[in-house]
Design a protein around this motif. Structure first.
Motif, PDB file in Angstrom:
ATOM      1  N   LEU A 260       0.826  -1.204   0.000  1.00  0.00           N
ATOM      2  CA  LEU A 260       0.000   0.000   0.000  1.00  0.00           C
ATOM      3  C   LEU A 260       0.856   1.249   0.000  1.00  0.00           C
ATOM      4  O   LEU A 260       2.010   1.236   0.447  1.00  0.00           O
ATOM      5  N   GLY A 261       0.291   2.355  -0.469  1.00  0.00           N
ATOM      6  CA  GLY A 261       0.955   3.639  -0.365  1.00  0.00           C
ATOM      7  C   GLY A 261       0.924   4.138   1.070  1.00  0.00           C
ATOM      8  O   GLY A 261       0.163   3.623   1.906  1.00  0.00           O
ATOM      9  N   ASP A 262       1.717   5.149   1.380  1.00  0.00           N
ATOM     10  CA  ASP A 262       1.805   5.637   2.754  1.00  0.00           C
ATOM     11  C   ASP A 262       0.445   6.124   3.270  1.00  0.00           C
ATOM     12  O   ASP A 262       0.092   5.899   4.431  1.00  0.00           O
ATOM     13  N   GLY A 263      -0.306   6.795   2.421  1.00  0.00           N
ATOM     14  CA  GLY A 263      -1.625   7.277   2.823  1.00  0.00           C
ATOM     15  C   GLY A 263      -2.573   6.143   3.147  1.00  0.00           C
ATOM     16  O   GLY A 263      -3.304   6.185   4.154  1.00  0.00           O
ATOM     17  N   SER A 264      -2.565   5.105   2.319  1.00  0.00           N
ATOM     18  CA  SER A 264      -3.432   3.949   2.554  1.00  0.00           C
ATOM     19  C   SER A 264      -2.995   3.172   3.794  1.00  0.00           C
ATOM     20  O   SER A 264      -3.826   2.631   4.525  1.00  0.00           O
ATOM     21  N   LYS A 265      -1.675   3.111   4.021  1.00  0.00           N
ATOM     22  CA  LYS A 265      -1.175   2.447   5.232  1.00  0.00           C
ATOM     23  C   LYS A 265      -1.689   3.143   6.481  1.00  0.00           C
ATOM     24  O   LYS A 265      -2.143   2.500   7.438  1.00  0.00           O
ATOM     25  N   LEU A 266      -1.616   4.461   6.472  1.00  0.00           N
ATOM     26  CA  LEU A 266      -2.066   5.237   7.630  1.00  0.00           C
ATOM     27  C   LEU A 266      -3.567   5.084   7.826  1.00  0.00           C
ATOM     28  O   LEU A 266      -4.047   4.891   8.950  1.00  0.00           O
ATOM     29  N   LEU A 267      -4.321   5.155   6.720  1.00  0.00           N
ATOM     30  CA  LEU A 267      -5.776   5.013   6.792  1.00  0.00           C
ATOM     31  C   LEU A 267      -6.159   3.638   7.323  1.00  0.00           C
ATOM     32  O   LEU A 267      -7.021   3.512   8.202  1.00  0.00           O
ATOM     33  N   SER A 268      -5.507   2.598   6.814  1.00  0.00           N
ATOM     34  CA  SER A 268      -5.818   1.233   7.234  1.00  0.00           C
ATOM     35  C   SER A 268      -5.427   1.000   8.689  1.00  0.00           C
ATOM     36  O   SER A 268      -6.136   0.305   9.434  1.00  0.00           O
ATOM     37  N   ALA A 269      -4.320   1.604   9.119  1.00  0.00           N
ATOM     38  CA  ALA A 269      -3.875   1.441  10.511  1.00  0.00           C
ATOM     39  C   ALA A 269      -4.906   2.012  11.475  1.00  0.00           C
ATOM     40  O   ALA A 269      -5.257   1.374  12.482  1.00  0.00           O
ATOM     41  N   PHE A 270      -5.418   3.191  11.180  1.00  0.00           N
ATOM     42  CA  PHE A 270      -6.402   3.803  12.067  1.00  0.00           C
ATOM     43  C   PHE A 270      -7.777   3.143  11.936  1.00  0.00           C
ATOM     44  O   PHE A 270      -8.545   3.122  12.898  1.00  0.00           O
ATOM     45  N   PHE A 271      -8.074   2.597  10.753  1.00  0.00           N
ATOM     46  CA  PHE A 271      -9.317   1.835  10.600  1.00  0.00           C
ATOM     47  C   PHE A 271      -9.303   0.618  11.517  1.00  0.00           C
ATOM     48  O   PHE A 271     -10.278   0.341  12.225  1.00  0.00           O
ATOM     49  N   HIS A 272      -8.185  -0.097  11.538  1.00  0.00           N
ATOM     50  CA  HIS A 272      -8.096  -1.293  12.382  1.00  0.00           C
ATOM     51  C   HIS A 272      -7.959  -0.938  13.861  1.00  0.00           C
ATOM     52  O   HIS A 272      -8.411  -1.687  14.725  1.00  0.00           O
ATOM     53  N   SER A 273      -7.363   0.206  14.150  1.00  0.00           N
ATOM     54  CA  SER A 273      -7.311   0.661  15.538  1.00  0.00           C
ATOM     55  C   SER A 273      -8.717   0.933  16.055  1.00  0.00           C
ATOM     56  O   SER A 273      -9.057   0.564  17.189  1.00  0.00           O
ATOM     57  N   ALA A 274      -9.545   1.556  15.224  1.00  0.00           N
ATOM     58  CA  ALA A 274     -10.939   1.809  15.618  1.00  0.00           C
ATOM     59  C   ALA A 274     -11.714   0.507  15.759  1.00  0.00           C
ATOM     60  O   ALA A 274     -12.481   0.323  16.706  1.00  0.00           O
ATOM     61  N   SER A 275     -11.502  -0.422  14.828  1.00  0.00           N
ATOM     62  CA  SER A 275     -12.268  -1.666  14.841  1.00  0.00           C
ATOM     63  C   SER A 275     -11.957  -2.532  16.052  1.00  0.00           C
ATOM     64  O   SER A 275     -12.782  -3.359  16.464  1.00  0.00           O
ATOM     65  N   LEU A 276     -10.781  -2.324  16.655  1.00  0.00           N
ATOM     66  CA  LEU A 276     -10.429  -3.093  17.852  1.00  0.00           C
ATOM     67  C   LEU A 276     -11.298  -2.719  19.041  1.00  0.00           C
ATOM     68  O   LEU A 276     -11.369  -3.475  20.021  1.00  0.00           O
ATOM     69  N   ARG A 277     -11.957  -1.583  18.997  1.00  0.00           N
ATOM     70  CA  ARG A 277     -12.803  -1.172  20.111  1.00  0.00           C
ATOM     71  C   ARG A 277     -13.943  -2.160  20.310  1.00  0.00           C
ATOM     72  O   ARG A 277     -14.471  -2.292  21.401  1.00  0.00           O
ATOM     73  N   SER A 278     -14.378  -2.845  19.245  1.00  0.00           N
ATOM     74  CA  SER A 278     -15.369  -3.916  19.331  1.00  0.00           C
ATOM     75  C   SER A 278     -16.037  -4.195  18.011  1.00  0.00           C
ATOM     76  O   SER A 278     -16.951  -4.994  17.925  1.00  0.00           O
ATOM     77  N   SER A 279     -15.587  -3.533  16.945  1.00  0.00           N
ATOM     78  CA  SER A 279     -16.278  -3.661  15.662  1.00  0.00           C
ATOM     79  C   SER A 279     -15.970  -4.966  14.938  1.00  0.00           C
ATOM     80  O   SER A 279     -16.871  -5.647  14.463  1.00  0.00           O
ATOM     81  N   GLY A 280     -14.685  -5.304  14.815  1.00  0.00           N
ATOM     82  CA  GLY A 280     -14.329  -6.558  14.160  1.00  0.00           C
ATOM     83  C   GLY A 280     -14.266  -6.503  12.661  1.00  0.00           C
ATOM     84  O   GLY A 280     -14.041  -7.525  12.014  1.00  0.00           O
ATOM     85  N   THR A 281     -14.482  -5.335  12.056  1.00  0.00           N
ATOM     86  CA  THR A 281     -14.356  -5.209  10.605  1.00  0.00           C
ATOM     87  C   THR A 281     -12.882  -5.047  10.250  1.00  0.00           C
ATOM     88  O   THR A 281     -12.121  -4.388  10.952  1.00  0.00           O
ATOM     89  N   SER A 282     -12.471  -5.639   9.135  1.00  0.00           N
ATOM     90  CA  SER A 282     -11.071  -5.560   8.728  1.00  0.00           C
ATOM     91  C   SER A 282     -10.967  -5.548   7.212  1.00  0.00           C
ATOM     92  O   SER A 282     -11.775  -6.164   6.515  1.00  0.00           O
ATOM     93  N   THR A 283      -9.973  -4.830   6.721  1.00  0.00           N
ATOM     94  CA  THR A 283      -9.746  -4.750   5.279  1.00  0.00           C
ATOM     95  C   THR A 283      -8.471  -5.474   4.860  1.00  0.00           C
ATOM     96  O   THR A 283      -8.120  -5.472   3.687  1.00  0.00           O
ATOM     97  N   VAL A 284      -7.762  -6.060   5.824  1.00  0.00           N
ATOM     98  CA  VAL A 284      -6.612  -6.916   5.531  1.00  0.00           C
ATOM     99  C   VAL A 284      -6.766  -8.208   6.328  1.00  0.00           C
ATOM    100  O   VAL A 284      -7.555  -8.278   7.272  1.00  0.00           O
ATOM    101  N   ASP A 285      -6.015  -9.212   5.948  1.00  0.00           N
ATOM    102  CA  ASP A 285      -6.093 -10.504   6.622  1.00  0.00           C
ATOM    103  C   ASP A 285      -5.406 -10.416   7.988  1.00  0.00           C
ATOM    104  O   ASP A 285      -4.196 -10.247   8.077  1.00  0.00           O
ATOM    105  N   ILE A 286      -6.196 -10.527   9.050  1.00  0.00           N
ATOM    106  CA  ILE A 286      -5.662 -10.423  10.407  1.00  0.00           C
ATOM    107  C   ILE A 286      -4.631 -11.516  10.687  1.00  0.00           C
ATOM    108  O   ILE A 286      -3.611 -11.281  11.337  1.00  0.00           O
ATOM    109  N   SER A 287      -4.880 -12.710  10.162  1.00  0.00           N
ATOM    110  CA  SER A 287      -3.977 -13.828  10.423  1.00  0.00           C
ATOM    111  C   SER A 287      -2.620 -13.650   9.751  1.00  0.00           C
ATOM    112  O   SER A 287      -1.660 -14.345  10.092  1.00  0.00           O
TER     113      SER A 287
END
Length: 448
Positions: A260-287
């Motif tokens: 991913l580009g740097d912008g997408s990396k940052l966006l995805s990192a904060f998306f997964h940080s938010a989802s850890l609160r209890s959402s469980g949605t992910s755009t990359v393979d967690i495993s």
């Protein structure tokens, strides 16, 4: 007639018992509906065990699945899941009370006590007003997000399907359930509108209705309660710190962020940080994430969201109280203080109790599943914490190959995690506490 039966049941049970039985009934009804042939697509009939697992995951707004949602369930089954998620997220007592208010029915003191318990309120003052705010706030946020999602998918699906997909994912993400109809959201890892709307939905659902009520009333009151200050500050810090850690650990991982580009990396990192609160949605393979990232995610999932929200875990306020208590001890002070407010020792004891009980409910099932299921210890620990925290992220343990015993254990864990172990304990042991008439002599133990 139904309302009279509900009232008759409420009058004979404690608030904790009503919550437990109500959630159980909702799960049973949902399991039966999802088990019906009309709920499955052609050639995708599911067993009652899988239907029970899915219904529990929906009512407890977890998002763990043993069958793919969009590919397994028909339109009827998906709508049933959406209703279960909505009732599980807002709370069945909140929905029942709102319908009663809409019909002009009077809310009894017993019902107010049950609502107080379900929303983690300190007292019943203003509880009916809060119910109206909770339902209205949820509907407004979900409707707005559904329209934004529909606009995003309009060109790909057409108006009707885009609106339905928008509504389903809006309800699922806001209630921190994490179900999706795409069989994975990997295609949206670079999608800025989807990620931004999802992050906002997750955070709004995770701060809790009490906090949102304070935010809405701020223009009139010009003040926040201590609870709101703690939730907003610590949630913001955890969200920012989580995004930074995930970005740092996964930056060069070739199978997650590496391409991913740097912008997408940052966006995805904060998306997964938010989802850890209890959402469980992910755009990359967690495993496929690095073990350091996965272990960090376990810690954040265990902390969870705010009390009175759609999220689980030991709660962000519990974590804040523990940090404040540790800081107080390290400084050699006597009073635990947060935002210039002294916290009672009872509050600190509760935080320690909730944390220790939560650890026990994670450690024991992890040890058992390590014997009964195949998979690495870290993946089993990850999915166990995800079930207890009602998050929904998975490293692959919760899948079609999960044994019947494993499914049952995770069902129980999701149920306990959604209700809270203390509420469940009070429901099973409904005896009045007797005041202790004496105190034992003080003893000395060497610590550290």
């Amino acid at each position: 007639m139904l309302f009279l039966l509900i009232r008759s049941f409420l009058s004979q049970r404690s608030p904790q018992q009503v919550l437990v039985v109500g959630f159980l009934l909702l799960i049973v009804v949902g399991s039966i509906l999802l088990w019906l042939p009309v709920s499955s697509r052609d050639g995708h009939d599911i067993s009652f065990h899988d239907a029970l697992f899915t219904a529990t995951s929906a009512v407890c707004v977890t998002g763990l699945t043993v069958v793919p949602t969009g590919q397994t369930f028909s339109l009827f089954g998906q709508i049933v899941m959406m209703i279960l998620v909505q009732m599980g997220g807002i709370g069945f007592m909140t929905m029942t009370t709102w319908f009663a208010l809409a019909l002009g029915k009077r809310i009894s003191l017993k019902e107010r006590l049950i609502i107080k318990e379900s929303l983690n309120q300190a007292n019943t003052e203003g509880i009916v007003r809060l119910i109206r705010k909770v339902v209205l706030y949820s509907l407004v946020v979900e409707s707005a997000a559904a329209l934004l999602f529909a606009l995003r998918w309009y060109s790909e699906m057409g108006p009707a399907k885009a609106l339905y997909y928008g509504l389903f994912h809006s309800v699922s993400i806001f209630n921190n359930a994490g179900f999706d109809l795409f069989g994975g959201l990997g295609a949206y890892v670079n999608d800025v509108p989807f990620n931004i709307v999802s992050i906002v939905l997750i955070l709004l659902g995770g701060v809790g209705f009490i906090v949102m009520s304070d935010l809405i009333d701020y223009r009139r009151t010009r003040r926040f309660s201590l609870h709101t200050k703690v939730v907003l500050v610590f949630s913001g810090l955890l969200f920012a710190f989580g995004g930074f850690v995930i970005f740092l650990f996964e930056y060069t991982n070739p199978v997650t962020f590496g391409q991913l580009g740097d912008g997408s990396k940052l966006l995805s990192a904060f998306f997964h940080s938010a989802s850890l609160r209890s959402s469980g949605t992910s755009t990359v393979d967690i495993s496929s994430m690095r073990q350091a990232t996965q272990f960090f995610m376990i810690i954040v999932m265990f902390i969870g969201a705010a009390p009175g929200s759609t999220g689980g875990g030991i709660k962000i306020t519990t974590f804040a109280v523990l940090l404040a208590a540790v800081w107080t001890l390290l400084r050699g002070r006597e009073d635990v203080v947060l935002f210039r407010n002294r916290l009672s020792k009872d509050l600190v004891y509760k935080a320690v109790t909730f944390t220790m009980v939560g650890l026990a409910l994670v450690i024991v099932p992890t040890m058992i599943l390590s014997v009964t299921e195949s998979g690495s210890f870290l993946s089993i620990l990850f999915d166990t914490v995800s079930a207890y925290g009602t998050v929904g992220h998975s490293m692959g343990v919760a899948n079609e190959d999960l044994s019947g015993f494993g499914k049952t254990l995770l069902v129980i864990l999701m149920f306990v995690g959604r209700l809270g172990p203390v509420t469940l304990a009070y429901a099973l042991h409904n005896k009045k506490q007797r005041k202790t008439l004496f105190r034992y002599p003080e003893g000395k133990i060497i610590i550290g």
